[in-house]
Design an enzyme around this catalytic site. Structure first.
Site, mmCIF file in Angstrom:
data_model
loop_
_atom_site.group_PDB
_atom_site.id
_atom_site.type_symbol
_atom_site.label_atom_id
_atom_site.label_comp_id
_atom_site.label_asym_id
_atom_site.label_seq_id
_atom_site.Cartn_x
_atom_site.Cartn_y
_atom_site.Cartn_z
ATOM 1 N N SER A 64 32.498 44.058 34.365
ATOM 2 C CA SER A 64 33.887 43.713 34.066
ATOM 3 C C SER A 64 34.445 44.464 32.866
ATOM 4 O O SER A 64 35.660 44.537 32.690
ATOM 5 C CB SER A 64 34.028 42.207 33.838
ATOM 6 O OG SER A 64 33.404 41.821 32.629
ATOM 7 N N LYS A 125 34.986 39.889 26.653
ATOM 8 C CA LYS A 125 36.258 40.474 27.106
ATOM 9 C C LYS A 125 36.971 41.094 25.905
ATOM 10 O O LYS A 125 36.514 41.001 24.767
ATOM 11 C CB LYS A 125 37.170 39.410 27.735
ATOM 12 C CG LYS A 125 36.590 38.654 28.928
ATOM 13 C CD LYS A 125 36.435 39.507 30.165
ATOM 14 C CE LYS A 125 35.868 38.685 31.320
ATOM 15 N NZ LYS A 125 35.538 39.545 32.490
#
Length: 287
Positions: A64, A125
């Site tokens: 990701s 993230k």
């Protein structure tokens, strides 16, 4: 006068001395056990303090955050940047009430946090929106507070195929030397504060067009750099799915440096493969 030695004198004892009890000797084995347990306890306490308040390791389990982070990257995060809460402690131990020494992150920071709604898994993230910001995706273009974030096409991101890659057929290619590679369209984004980083855009997906998100107080909006392969704040909170707005108290630390990276081809029983599997060029890479 009797010149013969008494029994006490012959035994080396003063005349008239009463029989005494020999001093107890502590078994050597029990002393060593106590010292070992004491050492292990001190070591565990030191590790607890270091991992909770100073620095902690993290391993990348998914794609990701491509292209910045690859599966098999190991990195250190610093723990003091955003303050401390129970999520700073191993197993979420409820020893810290609320959040202390609180500080907001900066747009563009790469952070490790406890992922909502379960708050029991560590995710990583990039910070895109701060409290009060509006965030939206339109046609794969990021808009922050109503303004498009500059996005410049740059050279494709190329990753050698290995056990730690999951290359879809559409992005499989072959290098000039005949080795299998993954080739992804790559772009350079620059946030209003000047922070630049690379992102991947794999084509039109549902994540490319969103509503306007208004980041609430004490929360942040997080996104993965692999924009079409990241379950992040663009999706509502769902166990094993999106994370929605993330409370700042869930932030555990800031990514600072890669200290190891492996392509996944090593075998524990073949020590020499530990070196052939290492991605040496990624070790020491900062953020």
């Amino acid at each position: 006068m009797n010149d013969s030695a008494t029994e006490d004198e012959q035994a080396g004892k003063p005349i008239g001395a009463k029989p005494g009890k020999a001093p107890d000797k502590k078994p050597e084995g029990s002393s060593e056990v106590r010292e070992t347990l004491s050492f292990l306890l001190k070591l565990a306490l030191a590790v607890f303090i270091i991992r909770s308040f100073l620095i902690s390791p993290f391993v990348i389990p998914s794609e990701s955050m491509l292209p910045r982070l690859l599966v098999g990257d190991y990195l250190f995060i610093t723990k003091w940047n955003y303050g401390y809460s129970k999520y700073s402690l191993p197993f979420n131990l409820p020893l810290i009430p609320g959040r202390i020494f609180a500080s907001n992150p900066t747009r563009g920071d790469v952070v490790v946090f406890k992922a909502p709604p379960t708050n029991n898994q560590d995710w990583i993230k990039r910070v895109i929106g701060l409290p009060g910001d509006t965030v939206q995706m339109r046609g794969g273009q990021l808009f922050l507070n109503g303004k498009a974030v500059p996005k410049q096409r740059i050279a494709d991101f190329v990753e050698p195929v290995s056990p730690n890659t999951h290359c879809e057929p559409a992005f499989q290619d072959t290098a000039e030397d005949g080795t299998a590679i993954c080739r992804y369209p790559q772009y350079r984004e620059t946030l209003p504060n000047g922070k630049s980083y690379n992102v991947l855009d794999l084509g039109q997906t549902i994540a490319d067009d969103t509503q306007v998100f208004k980041v609430p107080a004490d929360h942040v909006f997080l996104m993965g750099d692999n924009r079409d392969n990241s379950e992040d704040s663009r999706f509502p909170q769902m166990a094993g799915g999106g994370i929605g707005y993330v409370p700042i108290k869930n932030l555990e630390g800031k990514a600072v440096v890669n200290f190891w990276s492996t392509d996944g081809s090593a075998s524990w029983v073949l020590p020499w493969t530990w070196f052939t599997a290492a991605r040496w060029d990624r070790i020491g890479e900062g953020f």
